[in-house]
Write an enzyme that holds these catalytic residues in place. Structure first.
Site, PDB file in Angstrom:
ATOM      1  CD  GLU A  35      65.566  48.936  -1.699  1.00  0.00           C
ATOM      2  OE1 GLU A  35      65.991  48.287  -2.335  1.00  0.00           O
ATOM      3  OE2 GLU A  35      66.320  49.504  -1.039  1.00  0.00           O
ATOM      4  N   GLY A  36      62.174  46.005   0.948  1.00  0.00           N
ATOM      5  CA  GLY A  36      62.221  46.136   2.091  1.00  0.00           C
ATOM      6  C   GLY A  36      63.130  45.244   2.844  1.00  0.00           C
ATOM      7  CG  HIS A  37      63.939  41.161   2.199  1.00  0.00           C
ATOM      8  ND1 HIS A  37      63.383  40.557   1.112  1.00  0.00           N
ATOM      9  CD2 HIS A  37      63.002  39.774   3.584  1.00  0.00           C
ATOM     10  CE1 HIS A  37      62.455  39.448   1.278  1.00  0.00           C
ATOM     11  NE2 HIS A  37      61.900  39.424   2.902  1.00  0.00           N
ATOM     12  CE  LYS A 149      53.004  42.407   3.025  1.00  0.00           C
ATOM     13  NZ  LYS A 149      53.594  41.102   3.101  1.00  0.00           N
ATOM     14  CD  GLN A 153      56.656  36.630  10.909  1.00  0.00           C
ATOM     15  OE1 GLN A 153      56.730  35.951  10.455  1.00  0.00           O
ATOM     16  NE2 GLN A 153      57.164  37.769  10.216  1.00  0.00           N
ATOM     17  CB  SER A 190      59.077  36.801  -0.947  1.00  0.00           C
ATOM     18  OG  SER A 190      60.200  37.551  -1.074  1.00  0.00           O
TER      19      SER A 190
END
Ligand code: PAF
Length: 287
Positions: A35-37, A149, A153, A190
């Site tokens: 769901e985050g993607h 998240k 990065q 993931s």
């Protein structure tokens, strides 16, 4: 949705897309979508004519003892999810297409790459920066979406875009999207699928302890004391070790011994069984 696996096919497909609307948003992923993607994709759809998603499990960002081989690969399932969200084009190159024989270039972003996950995972952010710059050059998107998240990065990618004067996307069009969480607060990842049922239940202690620490720091508790309490709570819940638990300046990611007037971020990486989980939260600055 079209899925393309070679650069030549990608160029043709992008040219076709641009005929029907000029703006393209890129959502780079390593697949194993959750769901985050999909939240990134929805944000991208709202802001661009077309969304291009990429799925590439990038070997350069995994260390020798990390989970490259075990990393979940489920292209057909991921493609169906992306198609249902209205993604126009899926770029899913092979390792040989991304890194042909003779590939020798490395992108290294100093400073912001160095502490936190950079300390625990040497070379990781070079791998990320190298592949993300390639993806940017391959797709030439008007904007690109990344999850908060992976806060460090995002900072590394923004520093690269700023330092190299990237045009597509411009640094201001690199958009960070707030972390999606499960009902018990665990940040979606993931890697959560590596957790056993017991570990999964225990893992909720991480965001719980972080929320408490963020609140107590904002209320004036000494930073070292709040971080020690956070670490104790996380270890007591069943985590085996903590790579770092740090309060940092939100922009430079330099560690902070005390909360100031600039935005601050609480960042933690901790291991439960053989799985390494990361999370981060904003800490309200002193008004
Ligand atoms: O966040 C990820 O999934 C990866 O690090 C990225 C940005 C797709 C680069 O491989």
């Amino acid at each position: 949705m079209q899925t393309v696996k070679t650069l030549q096919m990608l160029r043709t497909a992008l040219a076709q897309l641009r005929v029907n609307g000029p703006t393209i948003a890129l959502v780079p992923t390593m697949g194993a979508l959750h769901e985050g993607h999909l939240t990134l994709v929805r944000r991208a759809r709202a802001e661009a004519d077309h969304v291009v998603a990429s799925i590439f499990v990038n070997p350069k960002q995994f260390g020798a003892n990390e989970d490259l081989d075990a990393y979940p690969r489920q292209l057909a399932e991921d493609a169906a999810m992306l198609e249902a969200e209205g993604v126009a084009l899926l770029w899913a190159p092979t390792v040989a297409e991304m890194y042909p024989a003779g590939f020798v270039t490395n992108i290294s972003v100093a400073g912001v790459s160095e502490g936190l996950c950079g300390g625990a995972r040497p070379g990781h952010f070079d791998g990320v920066a190298t592949v993300v710059l390639k993806l940017f050059n391959q797709v030439a998107p008007d904007m690109a979406f990344f999850g908060e998240k992976d806060f460090q990065q995002l900072a590394v990618i923004r520093a690269m875009a700023r330092d190299l004067d990237l045009a597509r996307p411009h640094v201001d069009a690199i958009i960070g999207v707030p972390t999606m969480r499960e009902a018990d607060g665990l940040a979606m990842s993931s890697r959560n699928r590596y957790l056993s049922a017991g570990q999964r239940a225990a893992a909720a202690a991480l965001p719980r302890a972080m929320t408490a620490a963020a609140e107590s720091i904002a209320c004036g508790t000494d930073v070292a004391e709040a971080l020690a309490a956070l670490e104790a709570e996380v270890l007591a819940a069943g985590f085996g070790s903590i790579d770092y638990a740090t309060l940092a300046d939100s922009r430079s990611l330099a560690p902070l011994g005390a909360l100031g007037t600039e935005p601050a971020r609480l960042l933690v990486a901790a291991r439960i069984g053989s799985t390494r989980l990361i999370d981060n939260m904003a800490v309200d600055a002193i008004a």
